[in-house]
Design a protein around this motif. Structure first.
Motif, short mmCIF file in Angstrom:
data_model
loop_
_atom_site.label_atom_id
_atom_site.label_comp_id
_atom_site.label_asym_id
_atom_site.label_seq_id
_atom_site.Cartn_x
_atom_site.Cartn_y
_atom_site.Cartn_z
N TRP A 101 0.39 -1.22 0.22
CA TRP A 101 0.24 0.22 0.04
C TRP A 101 1.26 1.70 0.48
CZ3 TRP A 101 -5.08 0.51 -1.07
CH2 TRP A 101 -5.62 2.08 -0.93
N SER A 102 1.93 1.37 0.68
CA SER A 102 2.84 2.10 0.67
C SER A 102 3.12 2.98 -0.24
CB SER A 102 4.02 2.37 2.21
OG SER A 102 4.58 1.73 2.10
N PHE A 103 3.52 1.00 -1.07
CA PHE A 103 4.25 1.56 -3.05
C PHE A 103 3.38 1.86 -3.92
CE2 PHE A 103 4.98 -0.20 -6.67
CZ PHE A 103 6.63 -0.12 -6.55
N SER A 104 2.57 1.42 -3.88
CA SER A 104 1.38 1.70 -4.57
C SER A 104 -0.43 1.33 -4.35
CB SER A 104 1.79 1.39 -6.23
OG SER A 104 0.73 1.74 -6.94
N PRO A 105 -0.80 2.31 -4.34
CA PRO A 105 -2.78 2.06 -3.71
C PRO A 105 -2.73 1.26 -4.53
CG PRO A 105 -1.46 4.09 -2.88
CD PRO A 105 -0.74 3.87 -2.97
N ARG A 106 -2.85 1.99 -5.55
CA ARG A 106 -3.68 1.72 -6.97
C ARG A 106 -3.32 0.17 -7.50
NH1 ARG A 106 -3.16 6.91 -9.89
NH2 ARG A 106 -4.63 8.27 -9.55
N LEU A 107 -2.20 0.19 -7.23
CA LEU A 107 -1.71 -1.15 -7.87
C LEU A 107 -1.51 -2.15 -6.91
CD1 LEU A 107 0.51 -2.89 -10.04
CD2 LEU A 107 2.47 -2.43 -8.52
N THR A 108 -2.19 -2.41 -5.25
CA THR A 108 -2.37 -3.50 -4.83
C THR A 108 -3.65 -3.45 -4.59
OG1 THR A 108 -0.85 -2.07 -2.91
CG2 THR A 108 -2.34 -3.35 -1.91
N VAL A 109 -4.37 -2.52 -5.00
CA VAL A 109 -6.48 -2.88 -5.32
C VAL A 109 -6.41 -3.93 -6.24
CG1 VAL A 109 -8.15 -1.87 -5.51
CG2 VAL A 109 -6.87 -0.88 -3.54
N ALA A 110 -5.71 -3.46 -7.16
CA ALA A 110 -5.53 -4.31 -8.34
C ALA A 110 -5.13 -5.27 -8.56
CB ALA A 110 -4.95 -3.38 -10.48
N GLY A 111 -3.95 -5.69 -7.27
CA GLY A 111 -3.32 -6.77 -7.01
C GLY A 111 -4.58 -7.79 -6.70
N ALA A 112 -4.70 -7.18 -5.79
CA ALA A 112 -5.97 -8.06 -5.02
C ALA A 112 -7.44 -8.04 -5.57
CB ALA A 112 -6.10 -7.02 -3.34
N GLY A 113 -7.66 -7.45 -6.69
CA GLY A 113 -8.32 -7.84 -7.10
C GLY A 113 -8.36 -8.74 -8.04
N GLY A 114 -7.17 -8.83 -9.02
CA GLY A 114 -7.01 -9.86 -9.65
C GLY A 114 -6.28 -11.73 -8.64
N LEU A 115 -5.94 -11.16 -7.94
CA LEU A 115 -5.83 -12.20 -7.01
C LEU A 115 -7.06 -13.03 -6.56
CD1 LEU A 115 -4.04 -14.48 -5.19
CD2 LEU A 115 -4.18 -12.48 -3.38
N SER A 116 -8.40 -12.24 -6.11
CA SER A 116 -9.72 -12.07 -5.84
C SER A 116 -10.76 -13.34 -7.22
CB SER A 116 -10.18 -11.02 -5.70
OG SER A 116 -10.05 -11.16 -4.37
N LEU A 117 -9.84 -12.87 -8.09
CA LEU A 117 -10.51 -13.38 -9.53
C LEU A 117 -9.78 -14.69 -10.41
CD1 LEU A 117 -10.61 -10.54 -12.35
CD2 LEU A 117 -12.29 -11.79 -10.99
N PHE A 118 -8.73 -14.74 -9.44
CA PHE A 118 -7.56 -16.00 -9.38
C PHE A 118 -8.08 -17.28 -8.82
CE2 PHE A 118 -3.76 -18.74 -8.88
CZ PHE A 118 -3.47 -19.09 -9.43
N LEU A 119 -8.67 -16.40 -7.72
CA LEU A 119 -9.04 -17.84 -6.64
C LEU A 119 -9.98 -18.00 -6.61
CD1 LEU A 119 -7.32 -16.25 -2.87
CD2 LEU A 119 -6.46 -18.27 -4.01
N ALA A 120 -11.02 -17.21 -7.17
CA ALA A 120 -12.44 -17.50 -7.61
C ALA A 120 -12.66 -18.54 -8.72
CB ALA A 120 -13.48 -15.98 -7.73
N TYR A 121 -11.41 -17.97 -10.04
CA TYR A 121 -11.87 -19.44 -10.91
C TYR A 121 -11.25 -20.62 -10.03
CZ TYR A 121 -9.64 -21.94 -14.84
OH TYR A 121 -9.91 -22.15 -16.08
N GLY A 122 -10.14 -20.51 -8.89
CA GLY A 122 -9.75 -21.85 -8.47
C GLY A 122 -10.71 -22.49 -7.75
N ALA A 123 -11.69 -21.74 -7.21
CA ALA A 123 -13.29 -22.73 -7.05
C ALA A 123 -14.07 -23.12 -7.60
CB ALA A 123 -13.28 -21.08 -5.38
N TRP A 124 -14.03 -22.25 -8.35
CA TRP A 124 -14.69 -22.89 -9.18
C TRP A 124 -14.49 -24.11 -9.56
CZ3 TRP A 124 -14.66 -22.81 -14.86
CH2 TRP A 124 -15.52 -23.43 -15.46
N GLY A 125 -13.15 -24.16 -9.90
CA GLY A 125 -12.96 -25.98 -10.66
C GLY A 125 -12.48 -26.66 -9.69
N ALA A 126 -12.88 -25.78 -8.31
CA ALA A 126 -12.55 -27.52 -7.17
C ALA A 126 -13.81 -27.84 -6.84
CB ALA A 126 -11.50 -26.62 -5.81
N PHE A 127 -14.96 -27.23 -7.11
CA PHE A 127 -16.40 -27.12 -6.76
C PHE A 127 -17.17 -28.02 -7.87
CE2 PHE A 127 -14.31 -25.57 -2.25
CZ PHE A 127 -14.76 -25.37 -1.72
N ARG A 128 -16.70 -28.00 -8.97
CA ARG A 128 -17.17 -27.47 -10.35
C ARG A 128 -17.67 -29.44 -10.41
NH1 ARG A 128 -14.75 -26.51 -16.12
NH2 ARG A 128 -13.51 -27.78 -15.70
N ASN A 129 -18.68 -30.14 -11.25
CA ASN A 129 -18.69 -31.29 -11.30
C ASN A 129 -17.44 -31.57 -12.62
OD1 ASN A 129 -20.34 -32.36 -8.95
ND2 ASN A 129 -21.71 -31.86 -10.28
#
Length: 112
Positions: free
Chosen positions: A46-74
């Motif tokens: 956050w002290s380095f770049s707040p915008r990059l931190t929010v963008a990285g958190a959003g990207g990580l959230s999408l990545f983890l959501a895709y992983g959850a979808w892959g883990a729980f789908r049939n």
């Protein structure tokens, strides 16, 4: 003969009790260290770049959501997880295991 067996049983009980206490302390210290390191990473990013931190958190959230979808789908019988789907599922599993670990051992951490 009975006193020896009783003394051996008491000794085994004490060793198990001490072993569990030491393991509990080690797991608590690991949870505190993990919480502190995650907090430090968030603070430094956050002290380095707040915008990059929010963008990285959003990207990580999408990545983890895709992983959850892959883990729980049939999965179909002829398709296996490959490439990004396998990595995302592994990342989600690692994040979920870390969250459960911190829930159990980080909740009573004195570092908060």
């Amino acid at each position: 003969m009975g006193a020896r067996r009783m003394a051996k049983g008491i000794g085994e009980f004490l060793m198990e009790l001490v072993g569990e206490a030491v393991a509990e302390v080690i797991l608590g210290l690991l949870a505190c260290a993990l919480l502190l390191s995650l907090g430090l990473i968030a603070y430094l990013s956050w002290s380095f770049s707040p915008r990059l931190t929010v963008a990285g958190a959003g990207g990580l959230s999408l990545f983890l959501a895709y992983g959850a979808w892959g883990a729980f789908r049939n999965p179909s019988k002829d398709r296996r997880r490959r490439g990004v789907a396998a990595v995302a599922t592994g990342g989600f599993t690692l994040a979920a295991a870390t969250a459960v670990f911190l829930f159990f051992y980080g909740s009573d951490c004195g570092c908060l």
